[in-house]
Motif scaffolding. Structure first.
Motif, PDB file in Angstrom:
ATOM      1  N   MET A   1       0.819  -1.188   0.000  1.00 17.16           N
ATOM      2  CA  MET A   1       0.000   0.000   0.000  1.00 17.16           C
ATOM      3  C   MET A   1       0.866   1.256   0.000  1.00 17.16           C
ATOM      4  N   GLU A   2       1.985   1.161   0.694  1.00 16.78           N
ATOM      5  CA  GLU A   2       2.899   2.308   0.744  1.00 16.78           C
ATOM      6  C   GLU A   2       3.421   2.642  -0.653  1.00 16.78           C
ATOM      7  N   LEU A   3       3.639   1.621  -1.470  1.00 15.56           N
ATOM      8  CA  LEU A   3       4.115   1.831  -2.832  1.00 15.56           C
ATOM      9  C   LEU A   3       3.128   2.668  -3.630  1.00 15.56           C
ATOM     10  N   VAL A   4       1.850   2.398  -3.475  1.00 20.99           N
ATOM     11  CA  VAL A   4       0.825   3.147  -4.199  1.00 20.99           C
ATOM     12  C   VAL A   4       0.839   4.613  -3.764  1.00 20.99           C
ATOM     13  N   LYS A   5       1.000   4.855  -2.476  1.00 20.71           N
ATOM     14  CA  LYS A   5       1.040   6.227  -1.966  1.00 20.71           C
ATOM     15  C   LYS A   5       2.244   6.982  -2.527  1.00 20.71           C
ATOM     16  N   VAL A   6       3.408   6.347  -2.506  1.00 19.71           N
ATOM     17  CA  VAL A   6       4.618   7.008  -3.000  1.00 19.71           C
ATOM     18  C   VAL A   6       4.509   7.275  -4.499  1.00 19.71           C
ATOM     19  N   CYS A   7       4.012   6.305  -5.245  1.00 22.16           N
ATOM     20  CA  CYS A   7       3.859   6.491  -6.694  1.00 22.16           C
ATOM     21  C   CYS A   7       2.841   7.575  -7.013  1.00 22.16           C
ATOM     22  N   ALA A   8       1.732   7.615  -6.274  1.00 18.29           N
ATOM     23  CA  ALA A   8       0.726   8.655  -6.491  1.00 18.29           C
ATOM     24  C   ALA A   8       1.304  10.034  -6.162  1.00 18.29           C
ATOM     25  N   PHE A   9       2.055  10.114  -5.075  1.00 28.56           N
ATOM     26  CA  PHE A   9       2.692  11.375  -4.701  1.00 28.56           C
ATOM     27  C   PHE A   9       3.664  11.837  -5.781  1.00 28.56           C
ATOM     28  N   ALA A  10       4.471  10.910  -6.277  1.00 28.47           N
ATOM     29  CA  ALA A  10       5.442  11.258  -7.316  1.00 28.47           C
ATOM     30  C   ALA A  10       4.740  11.679  -8.598  1.00 28.47           C
TER      31      ALA A  10
END
Length: 129
Positions: A1-10
């Motif tokens: 889930m953290e990966l999705v947050k970081v990718c969305a932020f980027a």
């Protein structure tokens, strides 16, 4: 889930930085550099967790801790030099990016030198004995 947050932020940050391409390009570059640093810091938090788990595994093996430390140094050198090189390339300074990459490669070579010397001593021991 953290990966999705970081990718969305980027992705949101890159889309925001694209808005500055027409006028104030330096703001886009600053925003891109800030995004790279934030994503890199998220990566470092995961590296800390991975290091703890791997240290537990390597403690069971004799002498494995020094090799694990070396592995993390090499990975850190690689990540930092790639991050800085990418920022330099995005800013239009390809020559500086190439020098950062070269320095990273040389730093990795020197970081791995103790392993090479230990291997050379082992080979010399087998050849002499």
């Amino acid at each position: 889930m953290e990966l999705v947050k970081v990718c969305a932020f980027a992705l949101m940050g890159v889309l925001l930085a694209m808005q500055f391409k027409g006028g104030k390009q330096e703001y886009g570059i600053y925003l891109g550099a800030a995004l790279a640093v934030v994503v890199f810091s998220c990566t470092l938090s995961y590296m800390g967790q991975a290091k703890k788990q791997l240290m537990g595994l390597w403690q069971q093996l004799s002498g494995g801790q020094s090799y694990l430390t070396l592995l993390f140094k090499v990975v850190g050198i690689t990540w930092i030099s790639e991050l800085v090189s990418g920022i330099c390339k995005d800013s239009g300074y390809s020559a500086v990016a190439s020098q950062v990459e070269l320095f990273g490669k040389i730093a990795i070579l020197f970081a791995g030198m103790p392993i090479f010397l230990a291997l050379a001593e082992t080979i010399a021991g087998f050849a002499g004995g």
